[in-house]
Design a protein around this motif. Structure first.
Motif, PDB file in Angstrom:
ATOM      1  N   VAL A 146       3.976  -5.518   9.686  1.00  0.00           N
ATOM      2  CA  VAL A 146       3.006  -4.724   8.935  1.00  0.00           C
ATOM      3  C   VAL A 146       3.790  -3.794   8.015  1.00  0.00           C
ATOM      4  O   VAL A 146       4.613  -3.009   8.486  1.00  0.00           O
ATOM      5  N   PRO A 147       3.535  -3.890   6.706  1.00  0.00           N
ATOM      6  CA  PRO A 147       4.284  -3.047   5.770  1.00  0.00           C
ATOM      7  C   PRO A 147       4.042  -1.557   6.016  1.00  0.00           C
ATOM      8  O   PRO A 147       2.938  -1.160   6.415  1.00  0.00           O
ATOM      9  N   PRO A 148       5.045  -0.731   5.771  1.00  0.00           N
ATOM     10  CA  PRO A 148       4.870   0.714   5.919  1.00  0.00           C
ATOM     11  C   PRO A 148       3.706   1.195   5.053  1.00  0.00           C
ATOM     12  O   PRO A 148       3.533   0.755   3.920  1.00  0.00           O
ATOM     13  N   GLY A 149       2.892   2.063   5.619  1.00  0.00           N
ATOM     14  CA  GLY A 149       1.771   2.632   4.890  1.00  0.00           C
ATOM     15  C   GLY A 149       0.490   1.829   4.932  1.00  0.00           C
ATOM     16  O   GLY A 149      -0.543   2.294   4.468  1.00  0.00           O
ATOM     17  N   VAL A 150       0.537   0.612   5.470  1.00  0.00           N
ATOM     18  CA  VAL A 150      -0.669  -0.206   5.595  1.00  0.00           C
ATOM     19  C   VAL A 150      -1.233  -0.016   7.000  1.00  0.00           C
ATOM     20  O   VAL A 150      -0.505  -0.090   7.984  1.00  0.00           O
ATOM     21  N   ARG A 151      -2.515   0.256   7.060  1.00  0.00           N
ATOM     22  CA  ARG A 151      -3.192   0.462   8.342  1.00  0.00           C
ATOM     23  C   ARG A 151      -3.096  -0.801   9.190  1.00  0.00           C
ATOM     24  O   ARG A 151      -3.297  -1.921   8.704  1.00  0.00           O
ATOM     25  N   CYS A 152      -2.773  -0.647  10.455  1.00  0.00           N
ATOM     26  CA  CYS A 152      -2.706  -1.760  11.394  1.00  0.00           C
ATOM     27  C   CYS A 152      -3.782  -1.567  12.453  1.00  0.00           C
ATOM     28  O   CYS A 152      -3.822  -0.532  13.127  1.00  0.00           O
TER      29      CYS A 152
ATOM     30  N   CYS B 269       0.961  -8.508   1.576  1.00  0.00           N
ATOM     31  CA  CYS B 269       0.349  -7.699   2.642  1.00  0.00           C
ATOM     32  C   CYS B 269       0.450  -6.203   2.354  1.00  0.00           C
ATOM     33  O   CYS B 269      -0.349  -5.413   2.870  1.00  0.00           O
ATOM     34  N   SER B 270       1.397  -5.810   1.543  1.00  0.00           N
ATOM     35  CA  SER B 270       1.569  -4.387   1.239  1.00  0.00           C
ATOM     36  C   SER B 270       0.394  -3.823   0.447  1.00  0.00           C
ATOM     37  O   SER B 270       0.211  -2.610   0.384  1.00  0.00           O
ATOM     38  N   ARG B 271      -0.419  -4.688  -0.153  1.00  0.00           N
ATOM     39  CA  ARG B 271      -1.590  -4.261  -0.927  1.00  0.00           C
ATOM     40  C   ARG B 271      -2.873  -4.252  -0.100  1.00  0.00           C
ATOM     41  O   ARG B 271      -3.938  -3.899  -0.619  1.00  0.00           O
ATOM     42  N   ALA B 272      -2.805  -4.682   1.144  1.00  0.00           N
ATOM     43  CA  ALA B 272      -4.008  -4.823   1.971  1.00  0.00           C
ATOM     44  C   ALA B 272      -4.584  -3.479   2.406  1.00  0.00           C
ATOM     45  O   ALA B 272      -3.851  -2.508   2.590  1.00  0.00           O
ATOM     46  N   VAL B 273      -5.883  -3.466   2.566  1.00  0.00           N
ATOM     47  CA  VAL B 273      -6.563  -2.302   3.134  1.00  0.00           C
ATOM     48  C   VAL B 273      -6.100  -2.125   4.580  1.00  0.00           C
ATOM     49  O   VAL B 273      -5.890  -1.004   5.037  1.00  0.00           O
ATOM     50  N   ALA B 274      -5.933  -3.253   5.280  1.00  0.00           N
ATOM     51  CA  ALA B 274      -5.472  -3.216   6.671  1.00  0.00           C
ATOM     52  C   ALA B 274      -4.950  -4.586   7.077  1.00  0.00           C
ATOM     53  O   ALA B 274      -5.306  -5.601   6.480  1.00  0.00           O
ATOM     54  N   VAL B 275      -4.116  -4.574   8.105  1.00  0.00           N
ATOM     55  CA  VAL B 275      -3.670  -5.789   8.770  1.00  0.00           C
ATOM     56  C   VAL B 275      -4.268  -5.764  10.172  1.00  0.00           C
ATOM     57  O   VAL B 275      -4.093  -4.785  10.907  1.00  0.00           O
ATOM     58  N   VAL B 276      -4.986  -6.827  10.512  1.00  0.00           N
ATOM     59  CA  VAL B 276      -5.573  -6.956  11.839  1.00  0.00           C
ATOM     60  C   VAL B 276      -4.630  -7.849  12.644  1.00  0.00           C
ATOM     61  O   VAL B 276      -4.495  -9.040  12.362  1.00  0.00           O
TER      62      VAL B 276
END
Length: 132
Positions: free
Chosen positions: A33-39, A106-113
């Protein structure tokens, strides 16, 4: 309390707040999960919950117009190829990129589930559509 459908409160909030072209990643247990992206970490045990269980729950709630996958699925994950074919037949726009490019997107995503999935390349980026 909801009676049916997606019950995870945080995931419901993320989906409800998404706008047209925002992206949401559903990932296997190993995708960084990229830094700063909600997981939103749902992983409990290897394989639990499965990618497909989480995908189907999210897909019933989110208006999706396009999706992105890693091209490596063709060599390593026939289930993801079948899913991609199904979504394409449903009229969604399909993009395939290298796994390295996928991770960058993935760094542009609102979140990674994050699921408990352990199959290789069991990852998808869902691009939000509109309902009108």
């Amino acid at each position: 309390m909801r009676r049916q459908g997606l019950l995870h409160a945080e995931l419901n909030r993320v989906i409800a707040a998404m706008g047209h072209t925002d992206t949401l990643v559903i990932a296997d247990v190993g995708l960084p999960v990229p830094p700063g992206v909600r997981c939103i970490d749902l992983a409990v045990l290897p394989g639990v919950p499965s990618f497909m269980d989480v995908f189907e729950a999210v897909y019933t709630e989110l208006a999706v117009e396009a999706f992105t996958l890693a091209a490596e699925i063709h060599e390593r994950n026939p289930a993801m190829v079948a899913l991609a074919d199904r979504l394409s037949q449903e009229g969604l726009e399909r993009s395939e990129v290298s796994h390295e490019d996928f991770k960058r997107l993935c760094s542009r995503a609102v979140a990674v589930v994050r699921t408990g999935e352990t199959a290789p390349y069991a990852n998808i980026i869902l691009h939000a559509g509109v309902t009108f």
